[in-house]
Design a protein around this motif. Structure first.
Motif, PDB file in Angstrom:
ATOM      1  N   ASP A  66      -1.673   0.550   2.121  1.00 19.55           N
ATOM      2  CA  ASP A  66      -1.547  -0.479   1.136  1.00 19.55           C
ATOM      3  C   ASP A  66      -0.470  -0.609   0.455  1.00 19.55           C
ATOM      4  O   ASP A  66       0.595   0.148   0.669  1.00 19.55           O
ATOM      5  N   ALA A  67      -0.486  -1.262  -0.543  1.00 14.87           N
ATOM      6  CA  ALA A  67       0.959  -1.500  -1.363  1.00 14.87           C
ATOM      7  C   ALA A  67       1.271  -0.293  -2.150  1.00 14.87           C
ATOM      8  O   ALA A  67       2.516  -0.247  -2.533  1.00 14.87           O
ATOM      9  N   GLU A  68       0.540   0.361  -2.332  1.00 14.20           N
ATOM     10  CA  GLU A  68       0.596   1.692  -2.930  1.00 14.20           C
ATOM     11  C   GLU A  68       1.170   3.046  -2.227  1.00 14.20           C
ATOM     12  O   GLU A  68       1.446   4.040  -2.538  1.00 14.20           O
ATOM     13  N   GLY A  69       0.952   2.710  -0.896  1.00 12.87           N
ATOM     14  CA  GLY A  69       1.529   3.451  -0.138  1.00 12.87           C
ATOM     15  C   GLY A  69       0.513   4.628   0.596  1.00 12.87           C
ATOM     16  O   GLY A  69       0.608   5.409   1.296  1.00 12.87           O
ATOM     17  N   ARG A  70      -0.783   4.419   0.425  1.00 16.55           N
ATOM     18  CA  ARG A  70      -1.974   5.120   0.819  1.00 16.55           C
ATOM     19  C   ARG A  70      -2.247   4.730   2.016  1.00 16.55           C
ATOM     20  O   ARG A  70      -2.249   3.535   2.397  1.00 16.55           O
ATOM     21  N   GLU A  77      -9.611   7.363   3.912  1.00 21.52           N
ATOM     22  CA  GLU A  77      -8.064   7.493   3.182  1.00 21.52           C
ATOM     23  C   GLU A  77      -7.610   8.873   3.783  1.00 21.52           C
ATOM     24  O   GLU A  77      -8.467   9.976   3.729  1.00 21.52           O
ATOM     25  N   ASP A 107       1.022  -3.113   4.329  1.00 20.34           N
ATOM     26  CA  ASP A 107       1.424  -4.323   3.183  1.00 20.34           C
ATOM     27  C   ASP A 107       2.764  -4.613   3.225  1.00 20.34           C
ATOM     28  O   ASP A 107       3.468  -3.505   3.378  1.00 20.34           O
ATOM     29  N   ARG A 109       4.502  -5.017   0.703  1.00 21.04           N
ATOM     30  CA  ARG A 109       5.052  -4.528  -0.565  1.00 21.04           C
ATOM     31  C   ARG A 109       4.901  -2.862  -0.585  1.00 21.04           C
ATOM     32  O   ARG A 109       5.241  -2.193  -1.410  1.00 21.04           O
ATOM     33  N   ALA A 110       4.269  -2.514   0.757  1.00 11.95           N
ATOM     34  CA  ALA A 110       4.319  -0.905   0.896  1.00 11.95           C
ATOM     35  C   ALA A 110       5.594  -0.269   1.032  1.00 11.95           C
ATOM     36  O   ALA A 110       6.706  -0.890   1.306  1.00 11.95           O
TER      37      ALA A 110
END
Length: 140
Positions: A66-70, A77, A107, A109-110
């Motif tokens: 995801d965008a936060e890098g998870r 997860e 993503d 933006r990741a």
């Protein structure tokens, strides 16, 4: 002696109360048993590419960044901080890792490091058929 019919004055009727109860039970059953698409739970903005679209015939293993890098394997997860735990979690996937197709949905933006970490962990877990999901340029 005259015999009288018991139902001469009775009008046939439908009992709507029990019909409504049955309909509500069916609606509740459908709401409870409905499955939701996993891809709608994570909002991803896939990167764009001008290459041709390839349709897959089999059901691939999906890894999401995801965008936060998870990192996610399906809806679970994955631990990205501990590389050994990440590789162990990917190694526990059933099937022949060399022939299993993996789609990496990252993503746009990741962080680049999160994508590289996912690719490295998949390679160390034995997965060699890796594809990266993209959107066509200018399309939705």
């Amino acid at each position: 002696m005259r015999l009288q019919r018991a139902n001469e004055g009775d009008e046939p009727e439908i009992n709507l109360i029990s019909l409504i109860d049955v309909i509500f039970c069916i609606i509740i059953f459908l709401v409870v048993t409905t499955t939701f698409d996993v891809r709608t739970s994570l909002r991803l903005e896939l990167p764009t590419a001008a290459g041709p679209t390839i349709e897959a015939s089999d059901d691939p293993l999906t890894v999401v960044v995801d965008a936060e890098g998870r990192l996610y394997l399906g809806t679970v997860e994955l631990p990205k901080e501990d590389r050994a735990a990440l590789i162990a979690a990917l190694s526990r996937v059933d099937g022949d890792h060399a022939s299993t197709r993996v789609v990496l949905r990252a993503d746009a933006r990741a962080p680049h490091q999160a994508v590289v970490t996912a690719m490295d962990a998949l390679g160390q877990a034995g997965f060699v058929r890796l594809s990266i999901a993209t959107m066509p340029e200018g399309g939705e």
